[in-house]
Design a protein around this motif. Structure first.
Motif, short mmCIF file in Angstrom:
data_model
loop_
_atom_site.label_atom_id
_atom_site.label_comp_id
_atom_site.label_asym_id
_atom_site.label_seq_id
_atom_site.Cartn_x
_atom_site.Cartn_y
_atom_site.Cartn_z
N LYS A 105 0.82 -1.21 0.00
CA LYS A 105 0.00 0.00 0.00
C LYS A 105 0.86 1.26 0.00
CE LYS A 105 -4.56 -1.30 1.70
NZ LYS A 105 -5.61 -1.09 2.72
N THR A 106 2.02 1.19 0.64
CA THR A 106 2.95 2.33 0.58
C THR A 106 3.41 2.55 -0.85
OG1 THR A 106 3.71 1.89 2.84
CG2 THR A 106 5.11 3.27 1.45
N ALA A 107 3.79 1.47 -1.54
CA ALA A 107 4.24 1.58 -2.93
C ALA A 107 3.14 2.13 -3.83
CB ALA A 107 4.70 0.21 -3.43
N LEU A 108 1.91 1.66 -3.65
CA LEU A 108 0.79 2.13 -4.46
C LEU A 108 0.50 3.61 -4.19
CD1 LEU A 108 -1.59 -0.95 -4.05
CD2 LEU A 108 -0.15 -0.39 -6.02
N THR A 109 0.66 4.03 -2.94
CA THR A 109 0.46 5.44 -2.60
C THR A 109 1.51 6.31 -3.28
OG1 THR A 109 -0.49 4.82 -0.46
CG2 THR A 109 0.27 7.09 -0.71
N VAL A 110 2.77 5.87 -3.26
CA VAL A 110 3.82 6.62 -3.94
C VAL A 110 3.52 6.73 -5.43
CG1 VAL A 110 6.28 6.71 -4.53
CG2 VAL A 110 5.58 5.95 -2.25
N ALA A 111 3.09 5.63 -6.04
CA ALA A 111 2.82 5.62 -7.48
C ALA A 111 1.72 6.62 -7.85
CB ALA A 111 2.43 4.22 -7.93
N LEU A 112 0.67 6.69 -7.04
CA LEU A 112 -0.42 7.62 -7.33
C LEU A 112 -0.06 9.06 -6.96
CD1 LEU A 112 -3.42 5.47 -6.03
CD2 LEU A 112 -2.92 6.03 -8.42
N GLN A 113 0.74 9.20 -5.93
CA GLN A 113 1.10 10.51 -5.40
C GLN A 113 2.21 11.18 -6.22
OE1 GLN A 113 0.64 10.92 -0.99
NE2 GLN A 113 2.86 10.95 -1.08
N SER A 114 3.18 10.38 -6.66
CA SER A 114 4.35 10.91 -7.38
C SER A 114 4.68 10.01 -8.56
CB SER A 114 5.55 11.01 -6.43
OG SER A 114 5.29 11.87 -5.35
N PRO A 115 3.80 9.93 -9.55
CA PRO A 115 4.02 8.99 -10.66
C PRO A 115 5.28 9.26 -11.47
CG PRO A 115 2.23 10.51 -11.16
CD PRO A 115 2.57 10.71 -9.71
#
Length: 303
Positions: A130-140
Motif C-alpha cells: 500500500k505504501t508503494a501504491l500510494t507513492v505511485a499515485l502521489q508521485s508517478p
C-alpha cells in the motif's frame, strides 16, 4: 518472515543521516524521516548502462532483513541495484508518532530524492504494497512501475491477527523476559504458527546495559495506527490514476485481494496485471521461487 533463497551478491548496510524535513505533495505537508536500508548490487554491470533501481518495502512488523535473500537474487537476475528499506517505526528506521500511508510514501519520495535515484521500480508486501501504491499515485513521475504483493488500493479492516500480535508483544515486554524462549512461550498464547512467531520475535533486541529483551518497534504507536494500515489514502479513482505498468501478486490462500476489488484496482491502475501465487499472505517466504519468477518476468518485459 525471511525468504530462504541464498545467492551471492554485494550487500552494503546503510542508513541515511539527514534531519527530518517537510515534504509537500498535493497540498499537504508531512514530516519525513530517514529510512535505513541495505543496498544490494548486481554482480556485474549492465552492458546497456544502469537500469532503474528497485526499492523493496516490507510489511507490518517486518524489516529490510526479511527481504535480504530475495533482494540478492533479484539483483542478480534483473541486473539492478535494490534498496531494501526499513519503513518508519520498523527495523533501524526512526520512530515517528504519525504512521499512515501518506507519511510513509513521503519518506520513500524523500529517499528517492536524497539518493538522486531518478525514476525507480517499487516492490512492496502488505503494508509495503500500500505504501508503494500510494507513492505511485502521489508521485508517478518518479515511479517506472510498481509491484504490490498481496494488498490492494482499498479500505479493508486488518485481520484480527494483527491486534492480537500487538497484545502478545506488549505482554512479552511487560514480562521483562531475558530469553527468546521466554518470549516465544508468551507469544504462543496469541499465535499458533511458529514461523509467524519467529517473524514477530525477530524484532526483539537487548538494549545496552540491560538483560531484558524489548521490541525495536514502538508498540504504542503501531497499536494506535492499526486502523490506518487498513485504510488507503486515495478514495476516488476518477481523480487520480497511475498510467504505467503495475503488477499485483496475490496469495491463492489469502483474502487481501479478492476478485471483487479487481475493478477498483483497474480504475486506479488501468495497466495492471494480476499474478496468483500458491501461498497464504506471506507470499515471499512461503513461495519465494514463484514470487521471483513473477517479478523477473514482469520487469524484464518492461525493459
Amino acid at each position: 518472515m525471511a525468504c530462504l533463497l541464498m545467492r551471492p551478491a554485494i550487500s552494503l548496510p546503510r542508513i541515511l543521516n539527514v534531519s527530518p524535513r517537510l515534504m509537500l505533495s498535493r497540498g499537504f505537508a508531512s514530516q519525513t524521516v530517514p529510512l535505513a536500508y541495505d543496498r544490494h548490487d548486481p554482480p556485474t554491470s549492465s552492458p546497456s548502462g544502469p537500469k532503474p533501481p528497485i526499492i523493496f518495502m516490507h510489511g507490518l512488523f517486518g524489516s529490510k532483513r526479511n527481504n535480504r535473500s530475495i533482494s540478492k537474487v533479484l539483483a542478480r537476475d534483473l541486473n539492478r541495484t535494490i534498496y531494501a528499506v526499513d519503513l518508519r517505526n520498523h527495523g533501524d528506521a526512526e520512530h515517528n508518532e504519525k504512521h499512515d500511508y501518506t507519511a510513509m510514501a513521503h519518506d520513500v519520495e524523500a529517499f528517492v530524492q536524497d539518493h538522486k535515484l531518478g525514476s525507480v521500480s517499487l516492490i512492496g508486501h502488505s503494508m509495503g504494497a500500500k505504501t508503494a501504491l500510494t507513492v505511485a499515485l502521489q508521485s508517478p513521475d518518479i515511479v517506472e512501475n510498481v509491484i504490490a504483493v498481496d494488498n490492494a488500493p482499498v479500505d479493508a479492516a486488518l485481520r484480527a491477527d494483527f491486534p492480537n500480535y500487538v497484545r502478545g508483544m506488549k505482554k512479552v515486554e511487560d514480562a521483562n523476559v531475558t530469553k527468546a524462549s521466554e518470549a516465544d512461550k508468551i507469544m504462543s498464547e496469541f499465535e499458533e504458527s511458529l514461523p509467524v512467531r519467529q517473524f514477530l520475535l525477530s524484532n526483539l533486541i537487548r538494549e545496552p546495559g540491560s538483560p531484558q529483551l524489548k521490541f525495536r518497534n514502538p508498540l504504542s504507536i503501531l497499536a494506535s495506527s492499526l486502523d490506518n494500515m487498513g485504510d488507503f489514502p486515495f478514495k476516488n479513482p476518477d481523480e487520480v490514476r497511475y498510467n504505467k505498468p503495475a503488477l499485483f501478486i496475490r496469495g491463492t490462500r489469502s483474502h487481501y485481494i479478492p476478485d471483487e476489488v479487481l475493478p477498483v484496482i483497474g480504475r486506479f491502475f488501468p495497466l495492471f496485471e494480476l499474478r496468483d501465487v500458491e501461498s497464504g499472505h506471506w507470499v515471499i517466504s512461503e513461495n519465494p521461487e514463484a514470487f521471483r519468477q513473477a517479478v523477473v518476468e514482469f520487469l524484464q518485459e518492461k525493459e
